[in-house]
Design a protein around this motif. Structure first.
Motif, PDB file in Angstrom:
ATOM      1  N   ALA A  75       8.370  48.240 -41.410  1.00 26.71           N
ATOM      2  CA  ALA A  75       9.313  47.281 -40.834  1.00 26.71           C
ATOM      3  C   ALA A  75      10.750  47.775 -41.006  1.00 26.71           C
ATOM      4  O   ALA A  75      11.560  47.695 -40.070  1.00 26.71           O
ATOM      5  N   LEU A  76      11.081  48.289 -42.193  1.00 22.76           N
ATOM      6  CA  LEU A  76      12.421  48.841 -42.416  1.00 22.76           C
ATOM      7  C   LEU A  76      12.689  50.034 -41.503  1.00 22.76           C
ATOM      8  O   LEU A  76      13.804  50.189 -40.992  1.00 22.76           O
ATOM      9  N   SER A  77      11.685  50.849 -41.273  1.00 21.77           N
ATOM     10  CA  SER A  77      11.847  52.018 -40.415  1.00 21.77           C
ATOM     11  C   SER A  77      12.099  51.622 -38.968  1.00 21.77           C
ATOM     12  O   SER A  77      12.904  52.256 -38.276  1.00 21.77           O
ATOM     13  N   VAL A  78      11.431  50.595 -38.503  1.00 19.70           N
ATOM     14  CA  VAL A  78      11.657  50.117 -37.135  1.00 19.70           C
ATOM     15  C   VAL A  78      13.067  49.564 -36.992  1.00 19.70           C
ATOM     16  O   VAL A  78      13.775  49.857 -36.015  1.00 19.70           O
ATOM     17  N   ILE A  79      13.513  48.795 -37.971  1.00 28.44           N
ATOM     18  CA  ILE A  79      14.877  48.268 -37.951  1.00 28.44           C
ATOM     19  C   ILE A  79      15.879  49.413 -37.986  1.00 28.44           C
ATOM     20  O   ILE A  79      16.876  49.413 -37.250  1.00 28.44           O
ATOM     21  N   TYR A  80      15.617  50.412 -38.806  1.00 29.32           N
ATOM     22  CA  TYR A  80      16.478  51.585 -38.901  1.00 29.32           C
ATOM     23  C   TYR A  80      16.538  52.326 -37.560  1.00 29.32           C
ATOM     24  O   TYR A  80      17.613  52.715 -37.101  1.00 29.32           O
ATOM     25  N   ALA A  81      15.384  52.508 -36.907  1.00 33.40           N
ATOM     26  CA  ALA A  81      15.349  53.223 -35.630  1.00 33.40           C
ATOM     27  C   ALA A  81      16.119  52.466 -34.549  1.00 33.40           C
ATOM     28  O   ALA A  81      16.846  53.072 -33.759  1.00 33.40           O
ATOM     29  N   VAL A  82      15.979  51.156 -34.520  1.00 32.80           N
ATOM     30  CA  VAL A  82      16.734  50.348 -33.541  1.00 32.80           C
ATOM     31  C   VAL A  82      18.233  50.502 -33.803  1.00 32.80           C
ATOM     32  O   VAL A  82      19.028  50.671 -32.875  1.00 32.80           O
ATOM     33  N   ALA A  83      18.634  50.476 -35.064  1.00 30.57           N
ATOM     34  CA  ALA A  83      20.052  50.640 -35.393  1.00 30.57           C
ATOM     35  C   ALA A  83      20.552  52.030 -35.013  1.00 30.57           C
ATOM     36  O   ALA A  83      21.673  52.163 -34.496  1.00 30.57           O
ATOM     37  N   VAL A  84      19.750  53.051 -35.216  1.00 34.64           N
ATOM     38  CA  VAL A  84      20.161  54.406 -34.846  1.00 34.64           C
ATOM     39  C   VAL A  84      20.346  54.509 -33.343  1.00 34.64           C
ATOM     40  O   VAL A  84      21.351  55.039 -32.855  1.00 34.64           O
ATOM     41  N   PHE A  85      19.407  53.996 -32.570  1.00 37.44           N
ATOM     42  CA  PHE A  85      19.521  54.069 -31.112  1.00 37.44           C
ATOM     43  C   PHE A  85      20.662  53.219 -30.593  1.00 37.44           C
ATOM     44  O   PHE A  85      21.228  53.505 -29.543  1.00 37.44           O
ATOM     45  N   ARG A  86      21.025  52.200 -31.308  1.00 34.60           N
ATOM     46  CA  ARG A  86      22.100  51.304 -30.858  1.00 34.60           C
ATOM     47  C   ARG A  86      23.488  51.803 -31.260  1.00 34.60           C
ATOM     48  O   ARG A  86      24.417  51.728 -30.459  1.00 34.60           O
ATOM     49  N   TYR A  87      23.632  52.305 -32.479  1.00 34.62           N
ATOM     50  CA  TYR A  87      24.967  52.567 -33.011  1.00 34.62           C
ATOM     51  C   TYR A  87      25.305  54.028 -33.258  1.00 34.62           C
ATOM     52  O   TYR A  87      26.463  54.349 -33.507  1.00 34.62           O
ATOM     53  N   VAL A  88      24.332  54.913 -33.255  1.00 37.78           N
ATOM     54  CA  VAL A  88      24.636  56.330 -33.541  1.00 37.78           C
ATOM     55  C   VAL A  88      24.809  57.083 -32.248  1.00 37.78           C
ATOM     56  O   VAL A  88      24.179  56.865 -31.281  1.00 37.78           O
TER      57      VAL A  88
END
Length: 88
Positions: A75-88
């Motif tokens: 679950a943390l990894s999915v949240i992390y991936a969404v944040a990477v695709f959104r903000y990085v």
């Protein structure tokens, strides 16, 4: 490494992510690089690589600090991936 169902699912998921990225690139070519919070240009492929690498570290840290129940790490990894695709 033993070839078990979780191992097969791991490699299948990575293959499906790469295939999805190929379809996305075919449907919307280009994927112009953008500058996010890290202040360097990244493409879709770069962001996928960063999210996979970060997810590996999240899972390793979870195994070392918490234990073998990896559902919360997923679950943390999915949240992390969404944040990477959104903000990085």
């Amino acid at each position: 490494m033993a070839w078990s169902f979780p191992t097969a699912m791991f490699f299948l998921t990575i293959f499906l992510l790469l295939a999805l990225m190929a379809v996305w690139e075919y449907a919307r070519p280009g994927g112009a690089p953008r500058v996010g919070i890290l202040r360097f240009e990244t493409t879709r492929g770069d962001r996928l690589f960063v999210s996979l690498l970060g997810s590996a570290f999240i899972h390793l840290a979870w195994l070392g600090l918490v234990g073998a129940n990896l559902w919360w790490a997923l679950a943390l990894s999915v949240i992390y991936a969404v944040a990477v695709f959104r903000y990085v």
